[in-house]
Design a protein around this motif. Structure first.
Motif, PDB file in Angstrom:
ATOM      1  N   HIS A  45       0.841  -1.188   0.000  1.00  0.00           N
ATOM      2  CA  HIS A  45       0.000   0.000   0.000  1.00  0.00           C
ATOM      3  C   HIS A  45       0.880   1.242   0.000  1.00  0.00           C
ATOM      4  O   HIS A  45       1.878   1.315   0.723  1.00  0.00           O
ATOM      5  N   GLU A  46       0.510   2.215  -0.804  1.00  0.00           N
ATOM      6  CA  GLU A  46       1.197   3.509  -0.809  1.00  0.00           C
ATOM      7  C   GLU A  46       0.660   4.342   0.342  1.00  0.00           C
ATOM      8  O   GLU A  46      -0.548   4.482   0.525  1.00  0.00           O
ATOM      9  N   GLY A  47       1.565   4.909   1.147  1.00  0.00           N
ATOM     10  CA  GLY A  47       1.160   5.758   2.262  1.00  0.00           C
ATOM     11  C   GLY A  47       1.520   7.204   2.010  1.00  0.00           C
ATOM     12  O   GLY A  47       1.949   7.590   0.924  1.00  0.00           O
ATOM     13  N   GLY A  48       1.360   8.020   3.029  1.00  0.00           N
ATOM     14  CA  GLY A  48       1.694   9.432   2.895  1.00  0.00           C
ATOM     15  C   GLY A  48       0.514  10.270   2.471  1.00  0.00           C
ATOM     16  O   GLY A  48      -0.541   9.758   2.075  1.00  0.00           O
ATOM     17  N   PRO A  49       0.650  11.585   2.529  1.00  0.00           N
ATOM     18  CA  PRO A  49      -0.470  12.485   2.235  1.00  0.00           C
ATOM     19  C   PRO A  49      -0.897  12.497   0.778  1.00  0.00           C
ATOM     20  O   PRO A  49      -2.003  12.900   0.477  1.00  0.00           O
ATOM     21  N   ARG A  50      -0.030  12.073  -0.151  1.00  0.00           N
ATOM     22  CA  ARG A  50      -0.368  12.048  -1.566  1.00  0.00           C
ATOM     23  C   ARG A  50      -0.167  10.642  -2.122  1.00  0.00           C
ATOM     24  O   ARG A  50       0.537  10.420  -3.092  1.00  0.00           O
ATOM     25  N   GLY A  51      -0.820   9.695  -1.476  1.00  0.00           N
ATOM     26  CA  GLY A  51      -0.589   8.304  -1.818  1.00  0.00           C
ATOM     27  C   GLY A  51      -0.913   7.938  -3.250  1.00  0.00           C
ATOM     28  O   GLY A  51      -0.238   7.107  -3.853  1.00  0.00           O
ATOM     29  N   ARG A  52      -1.942   8.569  -3.815  1.00  0.00           N
ATOM     30  CA  ARG A  52      -2.333   8.210  -5.183  1.00  0.00           C
ATOM     31  C   ARG A  52      -1.276   8.635  -6.197  1.00  0.00           C
ATOM     32  O   ARG A  52      -1.117   7.995  -7.239  1.00  0.00           O
ATOM     33  N   TYR A  53      -0.552   9.703  -5.897  1.00  0.00           N
ATOM     34  CA  TYR A  53       0.396  10.243  -6.870  1.00  0.00           C
ATOM     35  C   TYR A  53       1.844   9.900  -6.545  1.00  0.00           C
ATOM     36  O   TYR A  53       2.730  10.174  -7.353  1.00  0.00           O
ATOM     37  N   ALA A  54       2.096   9.328  -5.387  1.00  0.00           N
ATOM     38  CA  ALA A  54       3.462   8.975  -5.005  1.00  0.00           C
ATOM     39  C   ALA A  54       3.862   7.652  -5.653  1.00  0.00           C
ATOM     40  O   ALA A  54       3.032   6.931  -6.219  1.00  0.00           O
ATOM     41  N   ALA A  55       5.152   7.348  -5.571  1.00  0.00           N
ATOM     42  CA  ALA A  55       5.666   6.156  -6.241  1.00  0.00           C
ATOM     43  C   ALA A  55       6.520   5.295  -5.326  1.00  0.00           C
ATOM     44  O   ALA A  55       7.250   4.433  -5.805  1.00  0.00           O
ATOM     45  N   SER A  56       6.427   5.502  -4.018  1.00  0.00           N
ATOM     46  CA  SER A  56       7.258   4.724  -3.099  1.00  0.00           C
ATOM     47  C   SER A  56       6.938   3.242  -3.190  1.00  0.00           C
ATOM     48  O   SER A  56       7.852   2.400  -3.231  1.00  0.00           O
ATOM     49  N   ALA A  57       5.655   2.893  -3.220  1.00  0.00           N
ATOM     50  CA  ALA A  57       5.268   1.480  -3.296  1.00  0.00           C
ATOM     51  C   ALA A  57       5.714   0.862  -4.609  1.00  0.00           C
ATOM     52  O   ALA A  57       6.155  -0.288  -4.656  1.00  0.00           O
ATOM     53  N   VAL A  58       5.596   1.625  -5.698  1.00  0.00           N
ATOM     54  CA  VAL A  58       6.020   1.124  -7.009  1.00  0.00           C
ATOM     55  C   VAL A  58       7.514   0.834  -7.008  1.00  0.00           C
ATOM     56  O   VAL A  58       7.966  -0.215  -7.495  1.00  0.00           O
ATOM     57  N   LEU A  59       8.313   1.749  -6.461  1.00  0.00           N
ATOM     58  CA  LEU A  59       9.759   1.566  -6.441  1.00  0.00           C
ATOM     59  C   LEU A  59      10.157   0.446  -5.484  1.00  0.00           C
ATOM     60  O   LEU A  59      11.133  -0.275  -5.742  1.00  0.00           O
ATOM     61  N   PHE A  60       9.420   0.282  -4.405  1.00  0.00           N
ATOM     62  CA  PHE A  60       9.677  -0.827  -3.488  1.00  0.00           C
ATOM     63  C   PHE A  60       9.460  -2.156  -4.201  1.00  0.00           C
ATOM     64  O   PHE A  60      10.279  -3.073  -4.108  1.00  0.00           O
ATOM     65  N   ALA A  61       8.355  -2.255  -4.945  1.00  0.00           N
ATOM     66  CA  ALA A  61       8.082  -3.471  -5.720  1.00  0.00           C
ATOM     67  C   ALA A  61       9.141  -3.679  -6.793  1.00  0.00           C
ATOM     68  O   ALA A  61       9.609  -4.802  -7.019  1.00  0.00           O
ATOM     69  N   GLY A  62       9.529  -2.588  -7.473  1.00  0.00           N
ATOM     70  CA  GLY A  62      10.549  -2.702  -8.508  1.00  0.00           C
ATOM     71  C   GLY A  62      11.879  -3.182  -7.953  1.00  0.00           C
ATOM     72  O   GLY A  62      12.571  -3.988  -8.588  1.00  0.00           O
ATOM     73  N   GLY A  63      12.248  -2.707  -6.768  1.00  0.00           N
ATOM     74  CA  GLY A  63      13.490  -3.142  -6.152  1.00  0.00           C
ATOM     75  C   GLY A  63      13.470  -4.623  -5.792  1.00  0.00           C
ATOM     76  O   GLY A  63      14.486  -5.312  -5.907  1.00  0.00           O
ATOM     77  N   ILE A  64      12.313  -5.115  -5.349  1.00  0.00           N
ATOM     78  CA  ILE A  64      12.185  -6.543  -5.046  1.00  0.00           C
ATOM     79  C   ILE A  64      12.397  -7.374  -6.302  1.00  0.00           C
ATOM     80  O   ILE A  64      13.185  -8.327  -6.335  1.00  0.00           O
TER      81      ILE A  64
END
Length: 241
Positions: A45-64
């Motif tokens: 799940h993407e967290g933070g105040p702008r979860g829909r537009y952030a990419a932390s979860a995407v990059l976490f998945a990409g790193g895996i």
């Protein structure tokens, strides 16, 4: 003898499946087997105040997936996946097969079909929600082929809902965290707050980590190696300073 034959004939869960260690102290210790279970379903799940537009979860998945050999099937929910950013965390665009599926009803069957192909490193699906029954189908497909399944959820903080119960092996929440600055006023390596919200057979927890590098690897900042993750409110206050 009959009892022994019946026992051998019954399907039993695999306990010898491979795992992918993160290499971060404390994080691997919280996971059964010392790493992320391969050939299983995981939610991010993407967290933070702008979860829909952030990419932390995407990059976490990409790193895996960057650290698993083979091509990746990525089932899109919209055309906002930035391939050069995936390359920065080690997942080269040449390894990614993009499947344009715009609705959850299209993403789920595409993921299930992809999980039947043993040559894939993993299957990613961008979903708004995932109910228990579809998650069970994905988990069974991942177990059967040994292909890792990652489901990404991106929701704005104002629209956040309590995650539904699923058959996923783990559930993660990835949020941006304030990065450190050195004395030369250069920005440090980006940081994330990783919340392991649910882990079958493991222990939930929270960690502040440095984002995936060009090989897809996380790191624990030296100054935080022996400290627990700060409360989310404190992180938000620090980010606004």
């Amino acid at each position: 003898m009959l009892a022994e034959l019946r026992r051998l004939a019954e399907p039993t869960p695999r306990t010898d499946r491979a795992v992918l260690p993160f290499g971060a102290p404390g994080l691997d210790q919280a996971l059964p087997g010392g790493g992320l279970a391969l050939g299983a379903l995981h939610q991010i799940h993407e967290g933070g105040p702008r979860g829909r537009y952030a990419a932390s979860a995407v990059l976490f998945a990409g790193g895996i997936l960057a650290r698993i050999d083979g091509p990746v099937l990525w089932c899109l929910h919209s055309r906002d996946l930035f391939a050069p950013a995936l390359a920065r965390v080690g997942l080269h665009p040449d390894r990614v097969v993009y499947c344009e599926t715009w609705r959850d009803a299209e993403v789920l069957p595409a993921m299930e079909e992809g999980l039947r192909h043993r040559g894939l490193a993993g299957v990613v699906g961008e979903l708004t929600r995932m109910a228990l029954t579809p998650s069970r189908r994905l988990q069974l497909a991942a177990e059967g082929s040994g292909v890792t399944a990652l489901v990404l959820h991106r929701v704005c903080a104002g629209e956040a809902v309590e995650p539904e119960s699923t058959a996923a092996r783990t559930r993660w929440r990835v949020s941006p965290a304030p990065s450190d600055t050195d004395t030369n006023r250069h920005l440090g390596r980006p940081r994330w707050r990783l919340d392991l919200q649910r882990c079958r057979g493991g222990a939930p927890g929270s960690w502040i980590v440095e984002a995936c590098d060009a090989q897809g690897r996380l790191a624990v900042p030296a100054v935080l190696a022996d400290r627990p993750a700060a409360p989310e409110r404190a992180l938000r206050r620090a980010a606004l300073r």
